[in-house]
Design an enzyme around this catalytic site. Structure first.
Site, PDB file in Angstrom:
ATOM      1  N   ARG A   1       0.812  -1.212   0.000  1.00  0.00           N
ATOM      2  CA  ARG A   1       0.000   0.000   0.000  1.00  0.00           C
ATOM      3  C   ARG A   1       0.854   1.275   0.000  1.00  0.00           C
ATOM      4  O   ARG A   1       0.683   2.144  -0.843  1.00  0.00           O
ATOM      5  CB  ARG A   1      -0.907  -0.006   1.230  1.00  0.00           C
ATOM      6  CG  ARG A   1      -1.983   1.019   1.233  1.00  0.00           C
ATOM      7  CD  ARG A   1      -2.794   0.840   2.492  1.00  0.00           C
ATOM      8  NE  ARG A   1      -3.099  -0.566   2.703  1.00  0.00           N
ATOM      9  CZ  ARG A   1      -4.138  -1.189   2.168  1.00  0.00           C
ATOM     10  NH1 ARG A   1      -4.973  -0.519   1.412  1.00  0.00           N
ATOM     11  NH2 ARG A   1      -4.351  -2.471   2.398  1.00  0.00           N
ATOM     12  N   THR A   2       1.758   1.378   0.928  1.00  0.00           N
ATOM     13  CA  THR A   2       2.569   2.591   1.033  1.00  0.00           C
ATOM     14  C   THR A   2       3.451   2.750  -0.209  1.00  0.00           C
ATOM     15  O   THR A   2       3.600   3.852  -0.743  1.00  0.00           O
ATOM     16  CB  THR A   2       3.442   2.549   2.303  1.00  0.00           C
ATOM     17  OG1 THR A   2       2.596   2.315   3.415  1.00  0.00           O
ATOM     18  CG2 THR A   2       4.192   3.841   2.502  1.00  0.00           C
TER      19      THR A   2
ATOM     20  N   LYS B   1      23.621  -9.796   0.291  1.00  0.00           N
ATOM     21  CA  LYS B   1      25.051 -10.071   0.078  1.00  0.00           C
ATOM     22  C   LYS B   1      25.890  -9.514   1.221  1.00  0.00           C
ATOM     23  O   LYS B   1      27.114  -9.549   1.174  1.00  0.00           O
ATOM     24  CB  LYS B   1      25.504  -9.444  -1.238  1.00  0.00           C
ATOM     25  CG  LYS B   1      24.825 -10.039  -2.463  1.00  0.00           C
ATOM     26  CD  LYS B   1      25.222  -9.261  -3.705  1.00  0.00           C
ATOM     27  CE  LYS B   1      24.385  -9.711  -4.898  1.00  0.00           C
ATOM     28  NZ  LYS B   1      24.435  -8.731  -5.988  1.00  0.00           N
TER      29      LYS B   1
ATOM     30  N   ARG C   1      11.470   2.026   3.413  1.00  0.00           N
ATOM     31  CA  ARG C   1      10.877   1.348   4.578  1.00  0.00           C
ATOM     32  C   ARG C   1      11.874   0.294   5.022  1.00  0.00           C
ATOM     33  O   ARG C   1      12.479  -0.393   4.197  1.00  0.00           O
ATOM     34  CB  ARG C   1       9.553   0.704   4.228  1.00  0.00           C
ATOM     35  CG  ARG C   1       9.058  -0.193   5.363  1.00  0.00           C
ATOM     36  CD  ARG C   1       7.655  -0.617   5.203  1.00  0.00           C
ATOM     37  NE  ARG C   1       6.745   0.490   5.447  1.00  0.00           N
ATOM     38  CZ  ARG C   1       5.454   0.341   5.717  1.00  0.00           C
ATOM     39  NH1 ARG C   1       4.931  -0.855   5.775  1.00  0.00           N
ATOM     40  NH2 ARG C   1       4.681   1.388   5.920  1.00  0.00           N
TER      41      ARG C   1
ATOM     42  N   HIS D   1       6.292   6.712  11.140  1.00  0.00           N
ATOM     43  CA  HIS D   1       5.683   6.569   9.824  1.00  0.00           C
ATOM     44  C   HIS D   1       5.073   7.933   9.475  1.00  0.00           C
ATOM     45  O   HIS D   1       3.853   8.090   9.449  1.00  0.00           O
ATOM     46  CB  HIS D   1       4.626   5.459   9.863  1.00  0.00           C
ATOM     47  CG  HIS D   1       4.139   5.021   8.518  1.00  0.00           C
ATOM     48  ND1 HIS D   1       4.605   5.566   7.336  1.00  0.00           N
ATOM     49  CD2 HIS D   1       3.219   4.092   8.162  1.00  0.00           C
ATOM     50  CE1 HIS D   1       3.984   4.972   6.327  1.00  0.00           C
ATOM     51  NE2 HIS D   1       3.146   4.080   6.806  1.00  0.00           N
TER      52      HIS D   1
END
Lengths: 143, 309
Positions: B56-57, B85, B106, B134
């Protein structure tokens, strides 16, 4: 109780009763090759009762570590049996690599080469918060 | 090497009340005049670094950039990044900041955007760091409240559900505490109460009135805004505890009997069971508008950070 005067080293004075043992462990005094005296519950005009630490060697000390535990103590630096400096500690605004963030979700738990930084957010209650995740620094995590 | 840009959005506190009001103004203008903004970011690239999945974000940010005429690149989970890695976050961000004009990230680790912003050559937008911050969800919430209520002051706001781990709740409280005459009704089971530090460092420090309760119905008639949250499975270390608490509150028609006619019901989405689908057609349900608004406030934010307004 008589404890001999030291020739070179530190006399850490005006420690709140009960804190000397914390400072002893924090500075790793159980692992150094010199005489150390920990005297607890000593009579004091200023404090009523106090703890005292004598260290018979001029080892490297990160004073910020001690200041976080007990900012009101006095550190006397002794050279050739004379006090050459009296250090009054102040609670530091910022701690760098003095404590470890206890939050398992903090970026410091996974990112390499990252300094552990904490900021003083409450002077009265000596509360520090992690620069990254803002978790509170617990006293047991000062290393 | 390009000159290092300073503007980032890591925490909602990075923005002043005036800056937030300006962003809301721009977002409202975008909603009214979409075509006016459709080429503002021509030639610009947004990188979406999603070390933790969030459809969604991520889509909301991608939609925002595409609607501004810009382009988008990135990855949607850490398995497809060089983190696997063993690359540090700082190195990843340093490299990507040479490929894009602005970065949205995020990350599951709290404080990761602080590390990223230190190394990035371009603005960083925090799209969620663990249970910490957020800020663009908060901007979305503020835009929606402002549009639905016509103001951001003089409001009684009910916050319901997971107030302990809910980062959107903590950020919203922080943001709303800067407006006048705000009162919070904190509705949660005892296990998911608002953390003490939010109460002392935000509510009490700013002399904000608040009431803590277990009951969703008790103060329903007073609310101007009801903000529901999902009990998030990923925040629990104990599965049994999650199962016990996940359906503690379910908003349905019967719970709204005493609610105001102009109550504004919000939810950051995705929802599970906490809002019955029978509420979706109620005119007070604004959570889908809230999701749509997220695109417009993110467009406004991208414009501000890229300084193209």
């Amino acid at each position: 109780m008589v404890v001999e005067a030291i020739k070179n080293g530190y006399v850490i004075d005006h420690i709140t009763v009960g804190n000397a043992i914390k400072i002893y462990h924090l500075l790793g005094l159980d692992n150094i090759d010199c005489e150390v005296a920990l005297i607890s519950y000593v009579k004091s005009k200023k404090m009523g009762r106090k703890d005292l630490l004598k260290i018979g060697k001029l080892i490297d000390i990160v004073f910020d570590k001690i200041a976080v535990i007990d900012p009101d103590i006095t550190i006397n630096i002794v050279k050739n049996s004379k006090i050459i400096e009296k250090k009054q500690l102040e609670i530091p605004e910022k701690l760098i690599n003095v404590g470890i963030c206890n939050n398992p979700r903090c970026i410091t738990s996974s990112e390499r080469n990252l300094d552990q930084i904490f900021h003083l957010v409450d002077r009265k209650n000596k509360i520090y918060r992690c620069h990254y995740c803002e978790a509170i620094l617990e006293n047991s995590k000062i290393a | 090497m390009r000159e290092k840009k300073k503007k980032n959005l890591i925490d909602i506190k990075d923005l002043s009340v005036k800056e937030i009001d300006d962003l809301i103004k721009v977002a409202n203008d975008i909603i009214e005049h979409k075509e006016k903004y459709s080429h503002k970011c021509d030639g610009k690239i947004l990188a979406t670094l999603f070390f933790e999945p969030s459809t969604r974000t991520r889509l909301s940010f991608e939609s925002a950039m595409l609607r501004l005429g810009g382009k988008v690149l990135g990855f949607s989970d850490s398995a497809s990044s060089s983190t696997t890695k063993g690359e540090t976050l700082a190195d990843t961000v340093c490299v990507v900041s040479g490929y894009a004009d602005i970065i949205v990230m995020r990350h599951p680790k709290e404080g990761a955007p602080v590390v990223a912003s230190k190394r990035s050559l371009v603005p960083i937008i925090n799209a969620g760091d663990g249970g910490h911050n957020h800020p663009t969800q908060t901007l979305t919430d503020l835009l929606t409240i402002s549009r639905e209520k016509g103001r951001l002051d003089n409001l009684t706001i009910g916050l319901c559900g997971d107030l302990k781990f809910g980062r959107t709740i903590h950020s919203l409280i922080t943001a709303m505490s800067r407006y006048k005459n705000i009162k919070f009704i904190l509705i949660s089971p005892d296990e998911l109460k608002l953390p003490e530090y939010v109460i002392t460092e935000v509510l009490e420090k700013n002399h904000i009135e608040y009431i803590e309760t277990n009951s969703m119905e008790e103060y329903m008639n007073e609310l101007d805004v009801l903000y529901m949250t999902r009990v998030q499975k990923e925040r629990f270390l104990n599965e049994a505890e999650y199962v016990r608490l996940k359906d503690y509150y379910i908003l349905d028609k019967s719970k709204l009997e005493t609610a105001k006619e102009d109550l504004c019901i919000l939810h950051p989405l995705p929802r599970v069971n906490e809002i019955s689908t029978e509420i979706d057609d109620d005119k007070r349900a604004k959570y889908f508008e809230q999701a749509y608004n997220g695109v417009y406030i993110r467009m406004a934010l991208i414009l501000k950070l890229l300084e193209v307004l």
